[in-house]
Design a protein around this motif. Structure first.
Motif, PDB file in Angstrom:
ATOM      1  N   SER A  67       0.831  -1.205   0.000  1.00  0.00           N
ATOM      2  CA  SER A  67       0.000   0.000   0.000  1.00  0.00           C
ATOM      3  C   SER A  67       0.870   1.261   0.000  1.00  0.00           C
ATOM      4  O   SER A  67       0.568   2.232  -0.703  1.00  0.00           O
ATOM      5  CB  SER A  67      -0.901  -0.006   1.236  1.00  0.00           C
ATOM      6  N   PRO A  71       1.242   3.596  -4.944  1.00  0.00           N
ATOM      7  CA  PRO A  71       0.024   4.409  -4.782  1.00  0.00           C
ATOM      8  C   PRO A  71      -0.936   4.335  -5.960  1.00  0.00           C
ATOM      9  O   PRO A  71      -2.067   4.814  -5.859  1.00  0.00           O
ATOM     10  CB  PRO A  71       0.590   5.839  -4.644  1.00  0.00           C
ATOM     11  N   ASP A  72      -0.536   3.757  -7.097  1.00  0.00           N
ATOM     12  CA  ASP A  72      -1.450   3.718  -8.254  1.00  0.00           C
ATOM     13  C   ASP A  72      -1.592   2.328  -8.858  1.00  0.00           C
ATOM     14  O   ASP A  72      -2.070   2.172  -9.980  1.00  0.00           O
ATOM     15  CB  ASP A  72      -0.980   4.694  -9.330  1.00  0.00           C
ATOM     16  N   SER A  98      -6.544   3.758  -3.520  1.00  0.00           N
ATOM     17  CA  SER A  98      -5.266   4.010  -2.841  1.00  0.00           C
ATOM     18  C   SER A  98      -5.500   4.389  -1.382  1.00  0.00           C
ATOM     19  O   SER A  98      -6.644   4.587  -0.944  1.00  0.00           O
ATOM     20  CB  SER A  98      -4.522   5.136  -3.557  1.00  0.00           C
ATOM     21  N   SER A 126      -4.397   0.121   1.018  1.00  0.00           N
ATOM     22  CA  SER A 126      -4.949   0.199  -0.338  1.00  0.00           C
ATOM     23  C   SER A 126      -5.826  -1.030  -0.572  1.00  0.00           C
ATOM     24  O   SER A 126      -5.601  -2.092   0.006  1.00  0.00           O
ATOM     25  CB  SER A 126      -3.825   0.242  -1.367  1.00  0.00           C
TER      26      SER A 126
END
Length: 300
Positions: A67, A71-72, A98, A126
């Motif tokens: 996580s 982040p994407d 996210s 996430s």
């Protein structure tokens, strides 16, 4: 028997045993109100099931390392997991959420509460949010696909949360029906006793009527009507109680979450329909109880 004479006999009988009549009406009302509450809970459970059938998701929460570092969802672990889930039978769509997005949603859900102030984005994982097109087999297929996969923290099935709500409502429904059963037994016994007392206090009038040629049905009819009237009044009071409970208790307690579409509201039409059914049910049950009592015990 003429209508005027019947009205006079029924009115006289109800006045002579006013305290028992009031007790019979109130007991019948409480019993029928419990039945009505149970029926409304069953309807609410059905509405909740229909509301959530197509909205429930499976969420695959990612580990803290994945996580924080991805982040994407373009890293190898998250990207591979997403592809695996997308190829699983029963999956309609997979969306990545996210930590920042999860934090924004958390703040929105718990706005104004202390927990929203102390939470940080790093404390939320996430998540891969999975929409299913097969609500029956899809959840098990997703669990099997991500089992023992690297980067998976836990699998959250919203169905489990809803199941707890269903269990709670089912328990309330069972309690309502159990209370209704106990109250129904008490109401039947009270109706039987009231009819017997009423017949005993008028045994002289009934004897005279029989001597001048009145049929057994003619002498029994006022007692049956008395019981039926008390049952009808009890049913009407039960309906009033359900309406009062909706406006004074249910709407006050559940109004906010019903407006958020978390659970469906208790509809006024359902309460009115249930109340309308309780009135004749009260009259019929009381009338039958009176008839059986007269046939078995009184012999007027």
């Amino acid at each position: 028997m003429r209508a005027a004479l019947l009205r006079r006999e029924v009115g006289s009988g109800l006045r002579r045993n006013i305290t028992m009549t009031v007790a019979m009406v109130l007991t019948t009302a409480v019993s029928l109100m419990s039945v009505g509450a149970g029926l409304l809970i069953v309807r609410t459970i059905d509405d909740i099931g229909a509301l959530y059938t197509d909205r429930l998701e499976i969420q695959v929460a990612l580990t803290q390392d994945t996580s924080s570092n991805d982040p994407d969802c373009t890293g190898p672990i998250c990207f591979r997991l997403k592809n695996v889930i997308e190829s699983t039978p029963g999956v309609e769509e997979v969306r990545f959420e996210s930590q920042q997005e999860a934090y924004a949603r958390f703040k929105e859900l718990f706005a104004g509460q202390t927990v929203a102030d102390v939470a940080r984005p790093q404390s939320l994982p996430s998540t891969l949010r999975i929409e299913l097109n097969d609500q029956v087999n899809g959840p098990d297929a997703v669990r099997a696909a991500v089992a023992d996969q690297v980067g998976v923290r836990e699998v959250i099935d919203q169905r489990d949360v809803v199941a707890k709500l269903f269990d709670f409502l089912g328990g309330v429904r069972d309690v309502a029906f159990a209370l209704a059963l106990v109250q129904a037994v008490a109401a039947v016994l009270l109706i039987s006793n009231t009819v017997q007392v009423s017949a005993f206090t008028r045994r002289t009038e009934v004897g005279v009527m029989r001597l001048v040629g009145a049929t057994r049905w003619t002498t029994q009819l006022p007692f049956l009507v008395e019981a039926a009237v008390a049952g009808l009044v009890g049913g009407a009071l039960a309906g009033v109680g359900l309406l009062a409970g909706k406006f004074l208790v249910v709407d006050d307690l559940l109004g906010a979450i019903a407006q958020s579409n978390v659970i469906p509201p208790v509809q006024l039409t359902d309460v009115l329909l249930t109340s309308a059914v309780l009135v004749p049910v009260g009259g019929v049950v009381a009338g039958l109880t009176g008839y059986v009592t007269l046939r078995l015990y009184v012999k007027v």
